[in-house]
Design an enzyme around this catalytic site. Structure first.
Site, PDB file in Angstrom:
ATOM      1  N   SER A 190       0.845  -1.189   0.000  1.00  0.00           N
ATOM      2  CA  SER A 190       0.000   0.000   0.000  1.00  0.00           C
ATOM      3  C   SER A 190       0.879   1.236   0.000  1.00  0.00           C
ATOM      4  O   SER A 190       1.991   1.213   0.531  1.00  0.00           O
ATOM      5  CB  SER A 190      -0.889   0.020   1.253  1.00  0.00           C
ATOM      6  OG  SER A 190      -1.580   1.252   1.360  1.00  0.00           O
ATOM      7  N   TYR A 195      -2.809   0.007  10.769  1.00  0.00           N
ATOM      8  CA  TYR A 195      -2.945  -0.549   9.418  1.00  0.00           C
ATOM      9  C   TYR A 195      -1.715  -0.227   8.578  1.00  0.00           C
ATOM     10  O   TYR A 195      -1.128  -1.105   7.934  1.00  0.00           O
ATOM     11  CB  TYR A 195      -4.198  -0.003   8.731  1.00  0.00           C
ATOM     12  CG  TYR A 195      -4.240  -0.304   7.260  1.00  0.00           C
ATOM     13  CD1 TYR A 195      -4.639  -1.557   6.803  1.00  0.00           C
ATOM     14  CD2 TYR A 195      -3.847   0.650   6.311  1.00  0.00           C
ATOM     15  CE1 TYR A 195      -4.642  -1.851   5.442  1.00  0.00           C
ATOM     16  CE2 TYR A 195      -3.853   0.362   4.958  1.00  0.00           C
ATOM     17  CZ  TYR A 195      -4.255  -0.883   4.534  1.00  0.00           C
ATOM     18  OH  TYR A 195      -4.241  -1.169   3.191  1.00  0.00           O
TER      19      TYR A 195
END
Length: 225
Positions: free
Chosen positions: A137, A149
Site C-alpha cells: 500500500s 494498518y
C-alpha cells in the site's frame, strides 16, 4: 502448451477477483482462495471451469493455505505465481481510539496471512522458478498518525524486499504492488473517483509479464485525484 498457473488469495472480490479476470483473459489458469465459497463459485462460473478453481479457506490458517495450494498444484502440475492479496483494515484509526481485538485480527490477516501464504508457496515457486506478488500500500511507505494498518503494510514492503533477495538465489521474483486508495469493498462507502480494481490488476499482469531477466520489484499506483 499448458497454461501458467496463478494462485490468488483474497480472490472473492475487489483486486483479487479483477486480477483473476484479467489473468484468465491473458491465458492463465487461476486458483481462487478466500473464505466465501459462494463468491468463489460464482467467479468460477463466470470465468469457466477450465480456467479457474474455487479453493475456499482462511488465510490465517497455515494448514488451509497449504492444502489449497497443494490441490491447485495437483490440478495444474505446479504453480507459476502466487498473489498474496488478502488484507483487511480497521474501523477506528489511531492508537488511543483503536480496538485491540481489531488489531489482533488485522495482524493475523495482513501480517501472518502473508507469511502463511509465502510459506505455503515457496516449495512450489522454487520448483517453477516462479513469481510471488504481495499487495502492499502507499500507506506502507509513509507515516500516518497512529496508523496500525499502515504499520502492517510497512511490514509487507520490508518483507517483500527481503523475499526478492531470497528468491533471486533460485531464479524467482517478488513484486510488491502498492496502491493508493482503491474503490473496493474494503471501504464501507464507495470511492468512485479513486482507483478501480482493474487499475491494480493491470499492474499485477504487467509485473508477471516482464521478461524473466527482469524483476519489477515494486509498483506504485496512485489516483490522479
Amino acid at each position: 502448451m499448458a497454461k501458467k498457473a496463478l494462485f490468488i488469495t483474497g480472490a472473492s472480490s475487489g483486486i483479487g477477483a479483477e486480477t483473476a479476470r484479467q489473468a484468465v483473459a491473458e491465458g492463465w489458469q487461476v486458483g481462487l482462495f478466500a473464505r466465501s465459497k459462494d463468491k468463489l463459485d460464482a467467479l468460477v462460473s463466470e470465468l469457466g471451469d477450465g480456467n479457474a478453481a474455487a479453493l475456499p479457506g482462511d488465510v490465517t490458517d497455515l494448514g488451509e493455505v497449504q492444502k489449497a495450494m497443494a490441490a491447485f498444484a495437483e490440478i495444474n502440475g505446479g504453480i507459476d505465481a502466487v498473489f498474496a492479496n488478502a488484507g483487511t483494515g480497521l474501523s477506528a484509526g489511531g492508537t488511543d481510539a483503536g480496538d485491540p481485538e481489531e488489531w489482533e485480527m488485522l495482524i493475523r490477516i495482513n501480517v501472518m496471512g502473508v507469511l502463511w501464504t509465502v510459506k505455503a508457496a515457496m516449495p512450489h515457486l522454487k520448483e517453477s522458478k516462479g513469481h510471488l506478488l504481495l499487495t502492499g500500500s502507499a500507506a506502507g511507505r509513509r507515516h500516518i498518525k497512529g496508523s496500525v494498518y499502515s504499520a502492517t503494510k510497512w511490514f509487507v514492503h520490508g518483507y517483500g524486499g527481503n523475499l526478492a533477495e531470497e528468491m533471486r538465489e533460485f531464479g524467482g521474483r517478488c513484486t510488491v504492488i502498492a496502491p493508493g486508495m482503491v474503490d473496493t469493498p474494503f471501504f464501507d462507502e464507495g470511492k468512485p473517483d479513486k482507483l478501480q480494481p482493474e487499475d491494480i490488476a493491470r499492474s499485477v499482469l504487467f509485473a508477471l509479464g516482464a521478461d524473466p531477466r527482469a524483476n519489477v520489484q515494486e509498483v506504485f499506483v496512485m489516483p490522479v485525484n
